[in-house]
Design an enzyme around this catalytic site. Structure first.
Site, PDB file in Angstrom:
ATOM      1  N   MET A  30       0.846  -1.193   0.000  1.00 20.85           N
ATOM      2  CA  MET A  30       0.000   0.000   0.000  1.00 20.85           C
ATOM      3  C   MET A  30       0.889   1.254   0.000  1.00 20.85           C
ATOM      4  O   MET A  30       0.419   2.351   0.315  1.00 20.85           O
ATOM      5  CB  MET A  30      -0.944  -0.011   1.199  1.00 20.85           C
ATOM      6  N   GLY A  31       2.165   1.075  -0.345  1.00 19.43           N
ATOM      7  CA  GLY A  31       3.060   2.218  -0.459  1.00 19.43           C
ATOM      8  C   GLY A  31       3.613   2.677   0.877  1.00 19.43           C
ATOM      9  O   GLY A  31       3.581   1.945   1.863  1.00 19.43           O
ATOM     10  N   HIS A  37       9.389  -3.404   3.331  1.00 20.73           N
ATOM     11  CA  HIS A  37       8.911  -3.624   1.959  1.00 20.73           C
ATOM     12  C   HIS A  37      10.094  -3.912   1.021  1.00 20.73           C
ATOM     13  O   HIS A  37      10.008  -4.769   0.146  1.00 20.73           O
ATOM     14  CB  HIS A  37       8.202  -2.368   1.425  1.00 20.73           C
ATOM     15  N   GLU A 149       5.775 -11.357   7.102  1.00 22.30           N
ATOM     16  CA  GLU A 149       5.200 -12.160   8.190  1.00 22.30           C
ATOM     17  C   GLU A 149       4.693 -11.306   9.341  1.00 22.30           C
ATOM     18  O   GLU A 149       4.078 -11.827  10.262  1.00 22.30           O
ATOM     19  CB  GLU A 149       6.250 -13.167   8.700  1.00 22.30           C
ATOM     20  N   LYS A 150       4.951 -10.005   9.307  1.00 22.17           N
ATOM     21  CA  LYS A 150       4.392  -9.153  10.367  1.00 22.17           C
ATOM     22  C   LYS A 150       2.858  -9.274  10.357  1.00 22.17           C
ATOM     23  O   LYS A 150       2.230  -9.335  11.396  1.00 22.17           O
ATOM     24  CB  LYS A 150       4.798  -7.691  10.190  1.00 22.17           C
ATOM     25  N   SER A 187       4.298   1.190   8.241  1.00 25.64           N
ATOM     26  CA  SER A 187       3.960   2.553   7.816  1.00 25.64           C
ATOM     27  C   SER A 187       3.271   3.300   8.951  1.00 25.64           C
ATOM     28  O   SER A 187       3.338   4.518   9.043  1.00 25.64           O
ATOM     29  CB  SER A 187       3.032   2.505   6.609  1.00 25.64           C
TER      30      SER A 187
END
Ligand code: PAF
Length: 285
Positions: A30-31, A37, A149-150, A187
């Site tokens: 989702m940026g 990421h 895996e978070k 994020s």
């Protein structure tokens, strides 16, 4: 790196790569990219010829419009970071491209594993995830897809989706990337004030404390979980859930289960943090 926001361009490139016999790895995001990421992108690079990353803040998986509006959108910096990591294609569509303006588009209902924990706290969330992930799988037809895996429950939901809907896609879980003090990268960490950021690693250290207690043979789960919630509350958290479950299906463990996972979610100020710690009861570390 090819940067596309429309489906036709995406499909043309995917088709060309397929004709050339190249394998494709998908990294859906989702940026607001961080090192967690980028580790997924690096893994994709190691495993496949072509890396396709997607950036789309998916309205269908937010149960709260304020959360959706506040979600950080940083496409320029995301694109720069992906380019630096030699990502081959970034697909970053807008909501109109993904969902059109139909009042009630088709949704995918996630399987049984989705109803508890995150699913209970965020009604509709996993159906939104299953829907967008199915769409991205259909659009990019990857050989494999990499997820962190978070979001452990999400990973299991997606594994079940792939099995139940017969996608021929290998799902790869990648270990959580942490800050030096143990806080899982997310994020949502950007919502923390300086003071909250100092308290935030307590979530992971509480999971580690619980694991240690379980390893030492303390089997009074409900007492341990109460103590864990109290520890978090003392450091300013508002715990949502903290649970000890089986890794394979997130059911409550029985005495014979050795592969366990502790999953937690807690509010710290405006940030809802989640984390987990998987372990085997017989392990020594
Ligand atoms: O994990 C995420 O960032 C999202 O849930 C995903 C898988 C990209 C779907 O929107």
């Amino acid at each position: 790196m090819i940067h596309s926001s429309n489906i036709r361009t995406l499909r043309t490139h995917i088709q060309q790569w397929k004709q050339q016999g190249k394998s494709i790895a998908l990294v859906p995001t989702m940026g607001n990219l961080h090192k967690g990421h980028l580790a997924l992108v690096d893994r994709a690079h190691q495993l496949a010829d072509i890396t396709v990353a997607t950036v789309f803040v998916n309205p269908a998986q937010f149960d709260n419009p304020d959360d959706l509006n506040a979600y950080p959108r940083t496409l320029d910096s995301d694109a720069r970071q992906l380019q630096e990591r030699d990502c081959d294609l970034l697909f970053a569509p807008d909501t109109q491209v993904m969902y059109g303006d139909k009042p009630s588009p088709t949704r995918v209902e996630a399987g049984a594993i989705s109803t508890q924990l995150e699913g209970e706290s965020r009604p509709g969330h996993f159906s939104g995830v299953a829907t967008i992930v199915s769409k991205l799988f259909n659009l990019t037809t990857p050989d494999m897809a990499i997820f962190g895996e978070k979001d452990y429950q999400q990973l299991l939901v997606i594994r079940q989706l792939v099995e139940d809907l017969n996608y021929d896609i290998q799902i790869i879980g990648h270990p959580t990337v942490r800050e030096a003090d143990g806080l899982a990268m997310s994020s949502r960490n950007g919502y923390l004030t300086t003071e909250e950021r100092l308290a935030a690693p307590m979530l992971y250290s509480t999971l580690q404390w619980l694991k240690q207690q379980l390893r030492q043979g303390n089997n009074n789960h409900s007492e341990l979980l109460t103590q864990a919630k109290n520890r978090l509350a003392e450091h300013g958290f508002k715990p949502d859930y903290i649970e000890i479950r089986r890794q394979k299906d997130l059911q409550h463990p029985n005495n014979n289960d050795q592969k366990l996972i502790i999953l937690a979610s807690a509010w710290l100020g405006k940030a809802r943090l989640i984390d987990n710690l998987a372990f085997q009861t017989g392990d020594l570390d």
